[in-house]
Scaffold this motif. Structure first.
Motif, mmCIF file in Angstrom:
data_model
loop_
_atom_site.group_PDB
_atom_site.id
_atom_site.type_symbol
_atom_site.label_atom_id
_atom_site.label_comp_id
_atom_site.label_asym_id
_atom_site.label_seq_id
_atom_site.Cartn_x
_atom_site.Cartn_y
_atom_site.Cartn_z
ATOM 1 N N GLU A 50 22.630 67.925 66.607
ATOM 2 C CA GLU A 50 23.057 66.721 65.858
ATOM 3 C C GLU A 50 23.175 67.029 64.370
ATOM 4 O OE1 GLU A 50 20.912 63.349 68.591
ATOM 5 O OE2 GLU A 50 20.312 63.477 66.487
ATOM 6 N N PHE A 51 22.181 67.759 63.873
ATOM 7 C CA PHE A 51 22.164 68.083 62.446
ATOM 8 C C PHE A 51 23.412 68.868 62.047
ATOM 9 C CE2 PHE A 51 21.233 70.882 58.893
ATOM 10 C CZ PHE A 51 20.682 70.008 57.977
ATOM 11 N N THR A 52 23.691 69.920 62.796
ATOM 12 C CA THR A 52 24.838 70.750 62.410
ATOM 13 C C THR A 52 26.166 70.012 62.638
ATOM 14 O OG1 THR A 52 24.388 71.935 64.457
ATOM 15 C CG2 THR A 52 23.904 73.080 62.444
ATOM 16 N N ASN A 53 26.193 69.151 63.639
ATOM 17 C CA ASN A 53 27.416 68.349 63.821
ATOM 18 C C ASN A 53 27.667 67.447 62.613
ATOM 19 O OD1 ASN A 53 28.059 69.487 66.210
ATOM 20 N ND2 ASN A 53 27.235 67.853 67.490
ATOM 21 N N LEU A 82 19.352 67.671 55.098
ATOM 22 C CA LEU A 82 17.949 68.050 55.325
ATOM 23 C C LEU A 82 17.024 66.940 54.815
ATOM 24 C CD1 LEU A 82 17.714 71.852 54.352
ATOM 25 C CD2 LEU A 82 17.204 70.868 56.587
ATOM 26 N N ALA A 83 17.342 66.434 53.626
ATOM 27 C CA ALA A 83 16.530 65.358 53.053
ATOM 28 C C ALA A 83 16.582 64.121 53.954
ATOM 29 C CB ALA A 83 17.009 65.021 51.644
ATOM 30 N N GLU A 84 17.768 63.804 54.412
ATOM 31 C CA GLU A 84 17.972 62.645 55.291
ATOM 32 C C GLU A 84 17.163 62.806 56.594
ATOM 33 O OE1 GLU A 84 20.051 60.116 54.360
ATOM 34 O OE2 GLU A 84 19.464 59.017 56.174
ATOM 35 N N LEU A 85 17.207 64.009 57.118
ATOM 36 C CA LEU A 85 16.485 64.302 58.363
ATOM 37 C C LEU A 85 14.987 64.048 58.194
ATOM 38 C CD1 LEU A 85 16.924 65.606 61.210
ATOM 39 C CD2 LEU A 85 16.369 67.798 60.167
ATOM 40 N N MET A 86 14.475 64.369 57.016
ATOM 41 C CA MET A 86 13.034 64.223 56.792
ATOM 42 C C MET A 86 12.656 62.831 56.287
ATOM 43 S SD MET A 86 11.947 67.976 55.385
ATOM 44 C CE MET A 86 13.275 68.202 54.216
ATOM 45 N N GLY A 87 13.644 61.955 56.115
ATOM 46 C CA GLY A 87 13.309 60.577 55.761
ATOM 47 C C GLY A 87 13.942 60.056 54.489
ATOM 48 N N PHE A 284 4.675 62.934 50.259
ATOM 49 C CA PHE A 284 5.799 63.697 50.816
ATOM 50 C C PHE A 284 7.123 63.162 50.273
ATOM 51 C CE2 PHE A 284 8.913 64.576 54.270
ATOM 52 C CZ PHE A 284 8.875 65.960 54.182
ATOM 53 N N HIS A 285 7.858 64.034 49.595
ATOM 54 C CA HIS A 285 9.188 63.670 49.084
ATOM 55 C C HIS A 285 10.226 64.476 49.859
ATOM 56 C CE1 HIS A 285 7.862 61.447 45.509
ATOM 57 N NE2 HIS A 285 6.895 62.328 45.433
ATOM 58 N N PRO A 286 10.957 63.830 50.782
ATOM 59 C CA PRO A 286 11.936 64.562 51.581
ATOM 60 C C PRO A 286 12.959 65.324 50.731
ATOM 61 C CG PRO A 286 11.619 62.381 52.481
ATOM 62 C CD PRO A 286 10.877 62.418 51.194
ATOM 63 N N ASP A 287 13.417 64.706 49.636
ATOM 64 C CA ASP A 287 14.431 65.391 48.823
ATOM 65 C C ASP A 287 13.860 66.633 48.146
ATOM 66 O OD1 ASP A 287 12.813 63.714 47.372
ATOM 67 O OD2 ASP A 287 14.376 63.036 46.001
ATOM 68 N N ARG A 288 12.610 66.524 47.688
ATOM 69 C CA ARG A 288 12.001 67.708 47.056
ATOM 70 C C ARG A 288 11.779 68.813 48.080
ATOM 71 N NH1 ARG A 288 7.331 65.010 43.353
ATOM 72 N NH2 ARG A 288 8.686 63.432 42.443
ATOM 73 N N MET A 289 11.424 68.398 49.303
ATOM 74 C CA MET A 289 11.218 69.404 50.344
ATOM 75 C C MET A 289 12.541 70.094 50.672
ATOM 76 S SD MET A 289 9.034 71.003 52.087
ATOM 77 C CE MET A 289 7.511 70.103 52.142
#
Ligand code: GDP
Length: 295
Positions: A50-53, A82-87, A284-289
């Motif tokens: 899903e991510f790569t799609n 990636l940020a979106e995936l983590m929240g 936890f900051h998804p964008d920073r991660m």
């Protein structure tokens, strides 16, 4: 932290940036390598796909190949996904009541006791709270001693009852204790087992129902990858918890749990444990991660 994943994704993106002219084939190869990196990070197959799609769709939608700097734009798309995936955004705790109850759940060894102490210290230092730590793991005297030691270390009161084997009673009594000693936050460290068992679930569920915590946090060892996700699902079914605390991220080179948990159970990661010291806790900051992974 997440070194393997970071190296793999960056390598794929650097290759892409290195081409004089990027073609659809280059993009497809890079996307495939990113998918492989996610799988090796212990992200499940469906989610990796899903991510790569999504990345591919966005790259097409934004006409990446026609832009001046396709490699850079493609990297930005990966970063944002990636940020979106983590929240997407950091998720705060709700602590409006007096006292507020934070219930800590999770398996034995997940880092529950350590993070309870870290969190109390964080709330005291950064949020000006006056927390009370509660030792409700009646099966392991060592866990109670550990919490007392940690509490002493950070100058935070710890409530326990030596001869009481009923964790629900202890939890209820801790509220009276908090009220009479002006504690405005109560952090309850509950008993964990090595694996999910009904007794543990019944016990924490009873505490959850009786105390109606403002925040129920599920603590899990980041290094356990897909197992972390399975355990999270089980706890979430019983507790419908508010957020996740991902511990031992400092030792996790792969990052599968960090990447998948939000998507699979739709609960945010609120805190991360990044070491054994008391200050090794972060929001936890998804964008920073995401920046860190691509850094
Ligand atoms: P509990 O059984 O869930 O209460 O787990 P503990 O709090 O006792 O932690 C288990 C072990 O993990 C201890 O040795 C802790 O020092 C260690 N630990 C906890 N959190 C972290 C972390 O964020 N990073 C590292 N490296 N170790 C941690």
């Amino acid at each position: 932290m997440l070194e393997n994943l970071s190296q793999r994704i960056n390598k794929a993106l650097h290759l892409l940036k290195g081409y004089g002219q990027i073609t659809e084939i280059n993009v497809a190869e890079t996307t495939k390598e990113i998918r492989r990196s996610l799988l090796d990070a212990d992200v499940n197959f469906k989610l990796a796909k899903e991510f790569t799609n999504k990345v591919k769709e966005k790259a097409i939608g934004q006409n990446v190949l026609q832009t001046l700097n396709p490699g850079q734009l493609f990297t930005k798309i990966v970063r944002d996904e990636l940020a979106e995936l983590m929240g997407a955004e950091a998720s705060e705790m709700n602590l409006g009541k007096n006292p507020s109850v934070i219930l800590m759940s999770g398996l034995q060894g997940s880092g529950k006791t350590t993070i309870s102490a870290k969190l109390s210290n964080y709330l005291k230092k950064k949020k000006g709270k006056n927390p009370l730590l509660v030792a409700a793991d009646v099966y392991r005297p060592a866990a109670i001693t550990q919490l007392h030691m940690l509490g002493r270390q950070v100058g935070i009161d710890v409530y326990s009852e030596k001869d009481n084997k009923n964790p629900l009673d202890i939890a209820k009594n801790s509220i009276k204790q908090a009220r009479s000693h002006n504690h405005n936050v109560i952090i309850i460290d509950t008993a964990g087992r090595l694996s999910i068992d009904q007794e543990m679930m019944d016990e924490i569920s009873a505490i959850h129902t009786a105390l109606e915590p403002e925040e129920t946090l599920f603590v899990v060892d980041s290094m356990t990858g897909q197992d972390a996700i399975t355990t999270a699902k089980n706890f979430n079914e019983v507790l419908n918890f508010d957020g996740v605390v991902l511990t031992k991220l400092d030792g996790d080179t792969r990052g599968g749990a960090a990447l998948s948990i939000k998507n699979v159970i739709n609960k945010p990661i609120k805190f991360i444990g990044t070491g054994e010291k008391i200050d090794d806790i972060d929001i936890f900051h998804p964008d920073r991660m995401a920046d860190r992974i691509l850094g």
